[in-house]
Design a protein around this motif. Structure first.
Motif, mmCIF file in Angstrom:
data_model
loop_
_atom_site.group_PDB
_atom_site.id
_atom_site.type_symbol
_atom_site.label_atom_id
_atom_site.label_comp_id
_atom_site.label_asym_id
_atom_site.label_seq_id
_atom_site.Cartn_x
_atom_site.Cartn_y
_atom_site.Cartn_z
ATOM 1 N N GLN A 1 13.070 14.211 0.032
ATOM 2 C CA GLN A 1 12.396 14.863 1.144
ATOM 3 C C GLN A 1 11.263 13.990 1.693
ATOM 4 O OE1 GLN A 1 13.515 17.896 1.935
ATOM 5 N NE2 GLN A 1 12.160 18.156 3.689
ATOM 6 N N THR B 1 11.384 5.144 3.014
ATOM 7 C CA THR B 1 10.185 5.108 3.850
ATOM 8 C C THR B 1 9.354 6.337 3.528
ATOM 9 O OG1 THR B 1 11.527 4.127 5.555
ATOM 10 C CG2 THR B 1 9.350 4.890 6.191
ATOM 11 N N LEU B 2 8.152 6.090 3.067
ATOM 12 C CA LEU B 2 7.305 7.198 2.660
ATOM 13 C C LEU B 2 6.836 7.951 3.900
ATOM 14 C CD1 LEU B 2 5.992 8.556 0.280
ATOM 15 C CD2 LEU B 2 4.067 6.992 0.497
ATOM 16 N N LEU B 3 7.165 9.242 3.953
ATOM 17 C CA LEU B 3 6.793 10.027 5.129
ATOM 18 C C LEU B 3 5.625 10.941 4.852
ATOM 19 C CD1 LEU B 3 10.313 11.041 6.401
ATOM 20 C CD2 LEU B 3 8.843 9.193 7.197
ATOM 21 N N ASP B 4 5.559 11.430 3.626
ATOM 22 C CA ASP B 4 4.451 12.300 3.292
ATOM 23 C C ASP B 4 4.045 12.008 1.868
ATOM 24 O OD1 ASP B 4 2.552 14.163 3.023
ATOM 25 O OD2 ASP B 4 3.800 15.875 3.581
ATOM 26 N N ALA B 5 2.808 11.581 1.732
ATOM 27 C CA ALA B 5 2.357 11.214 0.403
ATOM 28 C C ALA B 5 2.031 12.437 -0.426
ATOM 29 C CB ALA B 5 1.137 10.306 0.513
ATOM 30 N N LEU C 1 2.027 1.737 -3.596
ATOM 31 C CA LEU C 1 0.931 2.242 -4.427
ATOM 32 C C LEU C 1 0.676 3.717 -4.142
ATOM 33 C CD1 LEU C 1 -1.811 -0.535 -4.481
ATOM 34 C CD2 LEU C 1 -0.802 0.585 -6.450
ATOM 35 N N GLU C 2 0.646 4.030 -2.853
ATOM 36 C CA GLU C 2 0.375 5.410 -2.447
ATOM 37 C C GLU C 2 1.421 6.351 -3.034
ATOM 38 O OE1 GLU C 2 -2.391 5.871 -0.393
ATOM 39 O OE2 GLU C 2 -2.097 7.944 -1.012
ATOM 40 N N GLN D 1 6.708 13.723 13.904
ATOM 41 C CA GLN D 1 6.554 12.546 13.052
ATOM 42 C C GLN D 1 7.787 11.637 13.037
ATOM 43 O OE1 GLN D 1 4.196 12.585 9.473
ATOM 44 N NE2 GLN D 1 6.003 12.025 8.297
ATOM 45 N N SER E 1 0.837 -1.200 0.000
ATOM 46 C CA SER E 1 0.000 0.000 0.000
ATOM 47 C C SER E 1 0.871 1.249 0.000
ATOM 48 C CB SER E 1 -0.957 -0.004 1.191
ATOM 49 O OG SER E 1 -0.254 -0.101 2.396
ATOM 50 N N GLN E 2 2.019 1.183 0.672
ATOM 51 C CA GLN E 2 2.907 2.350 0.681
ATOM 52 C C GLN E 2 3.426 2.628 -0.722
ATOM 53 O OE1 GLN E 2 4.246 3.930 3.679
ATOM 54 N NE2 GLN E 2 3.015 2.749 5.101
ATOM 55 N N PRO F 1 12.935 9.670 2.486
ATOM 56 C CA PRO F 1 14.343 9.340 2.657
ATOM 57 C C PRO F 1 14.459 7.871 3.034
ATOM 58 C CG PRO F 1 13.544 10.533 4.566
ATOM 59 C CD PRO F 1 12.418 10.495 3.585
ATOM 60 N N ALA G 1 2.368 17.097 11.099
ATOM 61 C CA ALA G 1 3.338 16.889 10.024
ATOM 62 C C ALA G 1 2.731 17.153 8.669
ATOM 63 C CB ALA G 1 3.869 15.459 10.091
ATOM 64 N N TRP G 2 1.405 17.106 8.586
ATOM 65 C CA TRP G 2 0.767 17.316 7.287
ATOM 66 C C TRP G 2 0.424 18.772 7.036
ATOM 67 C CZ3 TRP G 2 -3.784 18.970 9.318
ATOM 68 C CH2 TRP G 2 -4.243 18.356 10.494
ATOM 69 N N PHE H 1 0.746 6.831 -6.707
ATOM 70 C CA PHE H 1 -0.401 7.707 -6.924
ATOM 71 C C PHE H 1 0.003 9.157 -6.734
ATOM 72 C CE2 PHE H 1 -3.359 4.156 -5.337
ATOM 73 C CZ PHE H 1 -3.506 3.690 -6.618
ATOM 74 N N THR I 1 -3.226 3.380 2.596
ATOM 75 C CA THR I 1 -2.289 2.853 3.590
ATOM 76 C C THR I 1 -2.962 2.708 4.961
ATOM 77 O OG1 THR I 1 -1.517 5.106 3.840
ATOM 78 C CG2 THR I 1 -0.154 3.638 2.546
ATOM 79 N N ARG J 1 21.804 18.199 4.987
ATOM 80 C CA ARG J 1 20.856 17.083 5.029
ATOM 81 C C ARG J 1 21.330 15.931 4.133
ATOM 82 N NH1 ARG J 1 15.895 15.378 2.781
ATOM 83 N NH2 ARG J 1 14.674 14.343 4.409
ATOM 84 N N LEU K 1 -1.337 13.689 14.412
ATOM 85 C CA LEU K 1 -0.477 14.765 13.909
ATOM 86 C C LEU K 1 0.434 14.295 12.778
ATOM 87 C CD1 LEU K 1 0.514 16.332 17.333
ATOM 88 C CD2 LEU K 1 -0.997 17.323 15.627
ATOM 89 N N THR L 1 1.365 12.438 9.134
ATOM 90 C CA THR L 1 0.713 12.319 7.834
ATOM 91 C C THR L 1 0.078 10.933 7.745
ATOM 92 O OG1 THR L 1 2.669 11.406 6.814
ATOM 93 C CG2 THR L 1 2.417 13.791 6.717
#
Lengths: 413, 876
Positions: free
Chosen positions: A136, A142-146, A103-104, B183, A100-101, A139, A168-169, A107, B320, B94, B278, B280
């Motif tokens: 960004q 690992t998907l941190l923000d879709a 795919l996300e 996060q 799912s990660q 990294p 975070a969003w 997308f 997800t 970074r 909080l 994502t």
């Protein structure tokens, strides 16, 4: 490419580990763009059944799996998620979080590339931004923000001090006049057969889109969607993750329910804390019946038209395509006719567009139109529940009108 | 060499990315890693170029620095560059941190003995916790993004070396309550928590101590590697974390923490979950997977902590998140989801699997999830796709396949429909019929589309895939198979060009569909006039479906067809059908057809083949024919039919050399009849059929020997002795060379050399016929006198063993004794074929031997007789 992840894969997968090939061989093997004319056992094999967009690739005699991939707008999107166990036998896809990660991620890359992008230059600019964005947003893989657009803003947004509990969003905070824009779009697809033994089918999908410009870190907003009296209930409601809670009646309402008076028909309350960007608060469907639209017929899978006499009652007629462009307004009579005699030539086999429905005498008319400031369901936002400065409602419809004189595909009802 | 220009680097990086392996093999390859590190220090290159260099080292460290020392040196170099950056804002910090982490982790360097590791870890931890890391590390505006990056790096290191941060759980927990990017911290803490629990289950330092440990314990400069070491935390392939909630044997053994530990653990988890909104959505999903995995199988940890989150998550359309909910479902089962909850989750999943607002890959994935749904009480076998019990036909109404769907959606929904049909059969008759009717309509529609002349290949492929799917799911339902078979026959009728699909389908499906389908397709083909333009396809089809006892319809079809097989390809196809018929044993009419073809075909190669087939049919028995034409044993992998045919013939018709399958030995003497007969004992080492033994006499001492035939020999089964009549040309011993020709159980003909058989002098002895009554007394004397003067006379000393003369005579010479006066005198007359004789007078035995007077009419045998007599006592 994420070498640390590959390193883990090597350990987790053990003997079943297959390294990811270089880009060229990888895409060649994926074969999403192939169009084979002749029977080739490898692809046309009846056991070669893909029930998901997750593929296995043969790489130097070994099998690379799972490869999440799809084709959209002529571009191939592909990723290979980590599986934290051995690969033989294949564990079920549902047990692999990376599916799912992956795919996300795809997308979102796709969404990013095609959001507000007009031409190839725009696309190329976005493509050039992509590596940096992925660094960004994901990294080490690992998907941190879709939301890649968010990540882009994040890079540019050098906040000196973020307060505690900054989500975070949400990259920053809005300062200025508070303003909420809501738009409800309903898309209607309908198949009308004009036959007694086959029921017409239709599908109404609504999307409620929000853009909240509100001050504060986490403003709480509640809106409610209302329906007219005796309106058909909203069903299959899927909400944005920012919605904090949902009534169980909203959760359970689905298209398999019989529509009767006892069904919950609002108001539908959605408490949420909006992100900065514009977002789809919720999607819904409805079984509100679509009024019949009468239309006549179109031909496909036949030879080229060799002779044509026609007369249109309204609008302009595009001769080569037999399309009647109605323009901005419907005529007062609400009736448009296009009559003509058509003679078909011999059918030539190659390079003709093929339509999967027009088989035998089955033909259809496809109508696309949109109506502003109107929803079929009558769904609207209760303006008192939230401070609203602009409401725009749009309805887009696309209708398929089937020839009633011939058999036609039906869906289960 | 000075630093390269921006353009030069862009070109070099482009060349590398186009094909890393080709680039590294080139002249420039070796220097790339070194140049990259040195140019990162150069002041002439822009930051943007340096970022692209770092991006390369993030993706391909193994190519740039392939061994451990190189990776260590590269990481050290990257860290040096990092600390030497001037204290103004820079886009390099970074990526430098990420690159150093990547190089250490992927190069296998990370460990207490690595200098770079010991520099990087405290630096990351310091950055993450906001402590001063010395010397004005970057401007204040970069602190926050770097803090997040440091957490991310630590998380990656912890992933690669589980337990690395086990000692800092307390510190991380305390950070969660403070200001900072929530996060990356949440994800790191969750991961470290999970890994600690895994390590704990293997060894066992106090969990509580770790959770409660304050900042002070980390103040010192040395890193605590004990947990990494103790947990031998080199990554291990994990047993699937799915689906066994109860089994607990998945890397996480049952832990029984103390009540205090439970309290602390629970507080940590609650803290993480409370602030999870909080994060994502994708990060939330990861957090849930990690925590679900961490707490699974842990006693005293009611998963109720997750409940408040679920209420929030069930409504979401986010892929997800819904997947993470399913993971929790699998991890905790009934403990977290009552059966009502399970029903609700299924309902949401069904909605999501068809929601028009979601993209197609999502639909497909949810459909898969439905069929692998982690039920509280699964009925079917584990790991097999099945419709969950609570997913009734009612709920699936919206998931029925339709012709308008994309092929993948259609197939996956069709699979669901088949499962429902298979399940429903016993239950409600009416409902089943409804589903079945729908299934039939759908398949008919697919066939109709596939039958369209000139339609795309994909439609035909889809139709056959669907047919295969139905046939494999519903093989035992004639109600479904019968219309399917009829429909397929009609499809063939409409579009013979699909023959390759049919052939392939027949190869894949089970016998339930294959056999009846073969029959109807054969009827379909042979009822054709045999001369239409689709002849090529008909022949291809017939080669697959033809039966052995070639019916007259098939043969007459072929006869008609033969007249229309104008070109080579068609003739080849025609012969293939003949070959298929031959393989199955042929039949009466086939010989005529082949003979006709051998005359009639235009192509000489075709005529040859027809003739060859005819000869084979006329000369080989059925089973042998099958072997000769069957799949090649010699080269089963060859795809070319021609090659396969040649190989098959080679294996089937050419005699193969083999090791001896039997052992032969000479049995006791028979000494009767007109000719000496060798009695052979046979022992089979492997089953042999149609054995023919051929004997060759060295030196032409005997007339040529007739071969001996044995129909069948099996190991362990006693065999009759074989009789081999000898026709000596001279009375002399000889050696027989033996060859065996036989058929193996697989039908191959083999040839083997056996060890030579000795024929001894005594094996040639034959008795004289009994003299007539009354003539006996003078019989021996008459013979004795007749030997001279042509012959020879001699006296031989025959040594006697302990057994005495009587035993010796009875054992060796009994059949030849003419007159005996035991124990003192024996007269012995031996006939030696072809026409010699040997006469012995054994006289009174002395202490160790007996004097023998002998006469023969053939002086050439004298030395043989001497050897024979002297050898008697030795052979005892």
């Amino acid at each position: 490419r994420y070498p640390t992840v590959e390193k883990r894969a090597k350990v987790f997968n053990g003997a079943s580990y297959v390294p990811i090939p270089e880009d060229g061989p990888f895409l060649k093997e994926l074969r999403l763009l192939d169009d084979d004319k002749d029977f080739v056992e490898r692809h046309d094999c009846c056991t070669h059944i893909n029930k998901t967009t997750i593929y296995r690739l043969s790489v130097g005699g070994e099998e690379l799996w799972p490869v999440v991939a799809f084709l959209k707008n002529g571009m191939i999107y592909a990723s290979v998620p980590l599986v934290e166990q051995t690969l033989s036998p294949h564990p079920p896809l549902i047990s692999i979080s990376g599916i799912s990660q992956g795919l996300e991620l795809l997308f979102d890359i796709q969404g990013f590339l095609y959001s507000s992008q007009k031409n190839d230059t725009g696309l190329n600019t976005k493509l050039s931004q992509l590596p940096n964005l992925l660094l960004q947003a994901s990294p080490f893989g690992t998907l941190l923000d879709a939301n890649l657009q968010n990540s882009l803003d994040n890079i540019n947004f050098a906040s000196v001090s973020q307060p505690q509990k900054q989500p975070a969003w949400k990259v920053g905070t809005y300062k200025g006049k508070p303003q909420v824009s809501i738009s409800i779009t309903e898309k209607v697809k309908s198949m009308q057969y004009d036959k007694r033994d086959i029921e017409d089918t239709w599908q109404v999908v609504g999307a409620v889109i929000f853009k909240c410009d509100l001050e504060g870190i986490m403003p709480n907003v509640t809106i409610s969607l209302n329906l007219p009296t005796n309106g058909f209930p909203l069903q299959d409601i899927l909400v944005h993750p920012c919605v904090t809670s949902l009534d169980s009646a909203i959760l359970t309402s689905s298209n398999i329910d019989a529509v009767d008076d006892s069904a919950f028909s609002g108001p539908y309350k959605f408490p949420f804390t909006p992100p900065l960007e514009s977002f789809n608060l919720c999607y819904y469907t409805s079984q509100v019946p679509v009024p019949p639209i009468l239309a006549h017929i179109h031909f496909y899978n036949t030879g080229p038209i060799t002779q044509l006499e026609y007369k249109g009652s309204f609008g302009q007629l595009e001769k080569s395509l037999l399309i009647c462009i109605i323009g901005q307004k419907f005529p007062k009579s609400m009736e448009i006719s296009l009559s003509g005699t058509i003679t078909f030539g011999a059918k030539s086999h190659d390079k003709q567009p093929f339509d999967q429905i027009c088989i035998g005498d089955t033909v259809y008319v496809k109508l696309h139109f949109s109506i502003l400031d109107y929803t079929l369901t009558g769904c609207h936002v209760d303006q008192h529940s939230v401070q609203v400065f602009a409401i725009r409602k749009t309805k887009t419809s696309s209708h398929w009108k089937l020839n009633s004189k011939a058999p036609a595909p039906v869906t289960y009802g | 060499m000075g630093p390269l220009s921006r353009e030069a680097w862009a070109e070099r990086l482009g060349a590398f990315r186009a094909s890393p392996s080709a680039f590294m093999a080139g002249a420039d390859g070796e220097d790339l890693g070194r140049d990259l590190l040195s140019d990162l220090r150069s002041e002439k290159l822009s930051e943007q170029t340096k970022v692209s260099l770092l991006a390369l080292s993030l993706e391909y460290p193994a190519q740039l620095w392939p061994d451990v020392p190189a990776a260590e040196a590269a990481a050290t170099s990257l860290l040096d560059i990092l600390v030497l950056l001037p204290p103004r804002p820079s886009a390099l910090r970074r990526p430098l941190l990420l690159a150093a982490t990547t190089v250490l982790a992927s190069g296998g360097v990370l460990g207490p003995t690595s200098g770079a590791s010991c520099r990087l870890l405290p630096l990351l931890l310091g950055l993450a916790t906001g402590r001063d890391v010395g010397r004005g590390f970057g401007p204040i505006s970069e602190q926050r993004p770097l803090q997040a990056t440091a957490y991310e790096c630590l998380r990656e290191l912890e992933s690669c070396k589980p337990g690395l941060l086990g000692g800092f759980l307390g510190l991380l927990r305390s950070q969660l309550g403070q200001e900072g990017p929530i996060q990356p911290l949440s994800l790191l803490l969750a991961l470290a928590l999970r890994n600690t629990l895994v390590v704990q289950s293997r060894s066992g330092p106090g969990l509580k101590g770790l959770l409660m440990a304050g900042v002070s314990s980390t103040g010192s400069g040395t890193w605590d590697w004990t947990l990494v070491e103790e947990g031998h935390a080199h990554l291990q392939p994990q047993a699937p974390c799915w689906p066994a909630a109860e089994e607990g044997a998945c890397g996480l053994a049952m832990l029984e923490p103390s009540p205090e530990e439970v309290r602390e653990l629970r507080a940590s988890v609650a803290q993480l979950l409370d602030t999870s909104y909080l994060l994502t959505p994708v990060a939330q999903a990861q957090l849930l997977w990690l925590l679900g995995w961490a707490l699974r199988g842990l006693r005293g940890q009611p998963p109720a902590l997750f409940k408040p989150q679920l209420v929030r998550l069930l409504g979401t359309a986010q892929l997800t998140l819904l997947h993470a909910v399913l993971a929790l479902k699998a991890a905790f089962g009934e403990a977290l989801f009552t059966s009502q909850d399970e029903a609700l989750l299924l309902r949401r999943l069904t909605v999501a699997a068809q929601h028009p607002a979601l993209p197609l890959p999502t639909h497909l994935f949810y459909l898969h999830c439905l069929l692998s749904f982690p039920e509280n009480w699964p009925l079917g076998p584990e790991g097999e796709e099945a419709a969950p019990l609570l997913l009734g036909p009612q709920l699936c109404r919206g998931l029925m396949p339709s012709l308008l769907h994309d092929p993948m959606v259609l197939l996956s929904r069709l699979h669901l429909l088949c499962l429902l049909c298979a399940e429903d059969e016993e239950e409600e008759k009416g409902h089943f019929q409804n589903l079945q009717w729908y299934l039939e309509e759908l398949l008919a529609g697919l066939r109709q589309r596939a039958a369209l002349d000139g339609g795309p290949r994909a439609l035909a492929t889809l139709c056959f895939q669907a047919s295969y799917l139905v046939a494999s799911c519903l093989a035992r339902q004639p109600m479904v198979l019968t219309p399917l078979i009829q429909g397929l026959a009609q499809l063939y009728q409409a579009r013979p060009v699909l023959a390759p699909h049919f052939v392939e389908l027949l190869d894949r499906v089970g016998p339930e569909l294959r056999e009846p389908l073969r029959v109807v397709l054969r009827q379909e083909v042979v009822s054709r006039p045999g001369r239409d333009e689709a002849l090529r396809w008909h022949l291809q089809m017939l080669a697959k479906v033809a039966e052995g006892d070639a019916q007259s319809a098939t043969l007459s079809f072929l006869q008609t067809a033969a007249a229309h097989c104008a070109h080579w390809g068609l003739q080849e196809a025609l012969l293939k059908v003949c070959r298929a018929l031959l393989r199955e044993g042929g039949g009466a009419g086939l010989a005529d057809l082949l003979q006709a073809l051998a005359r009639q075909l235009e192509d000489p190669d075709g005529r040859d083949h027809a003739r060859l087939y005819y000869i084979l049919l006329a000369h080989l028995a059925g089973p042998k024919l099958g072997v000769a034409l069957g799949p090649s044993l010699a080269a089963p992998a060859l795809a070319s039919s021609l090659m396969a045919e040649n190989q098959g013939f080679a294996a089937g018709l050419i005699v193969q050399e083999a090791l001896a399958p039997i052992q032969l030995s000479v049995g006791p003497q028979r000494a009767s009849g007109p000719l000496p007969v060798l009695q052979l004992q046979v022992e089979a080492l492997e089953p042999v059929y149609s054995l023919e033994l051929r004997f060759l006499v060295e030196g032409q001492l005997y007339a040529p020997l007739e071969p001996v035939h044995v129909p069948c020999l099996c190991p362990g089964r006693p065999a009759h002795p074989l009789l081999l009549p000898l026709r000596p040309r001279q009375p002399a011993p000889a050696r027989l060379e033996v060859q065996a020709l036989y058929t193996t159980p697989t039908g191959l003909t083999c040839h083997a050399h056996l060890p030579p058989l000795p024929v001894n002098f005594a094996d040639l002895f034959l008795p004289f016929p009994q003299p007539p009554e009354g003539a006996q007394p003078g019989f021996f004397e008459g013979l004795w006198d007749s030997c001279l003067p042509k012959g020879a006379e001699s006296r031989v000393w025959c040594p006697l063993g302990p057994q005495g003369l009587e035993t010796l005579v009875s054992r060796y010479l009994e059949p030849f004794v003419v007159m005996a006066q035991p124990p003192t005198s024996y007269h012995i007359a031996i006939r030696l074929p072809p026409n010699s004789m040997l006469l012995l007078r054994l006289e009174a035995p002395q202490v160790d031997g007996v004097p023998v007077a002998l006469r023969t009419d053939d002086w050439a045998v004298l030395p043989l007789v001497g050897d024979y007599l002297r050898g008697l006592s030795v052979t005892e």
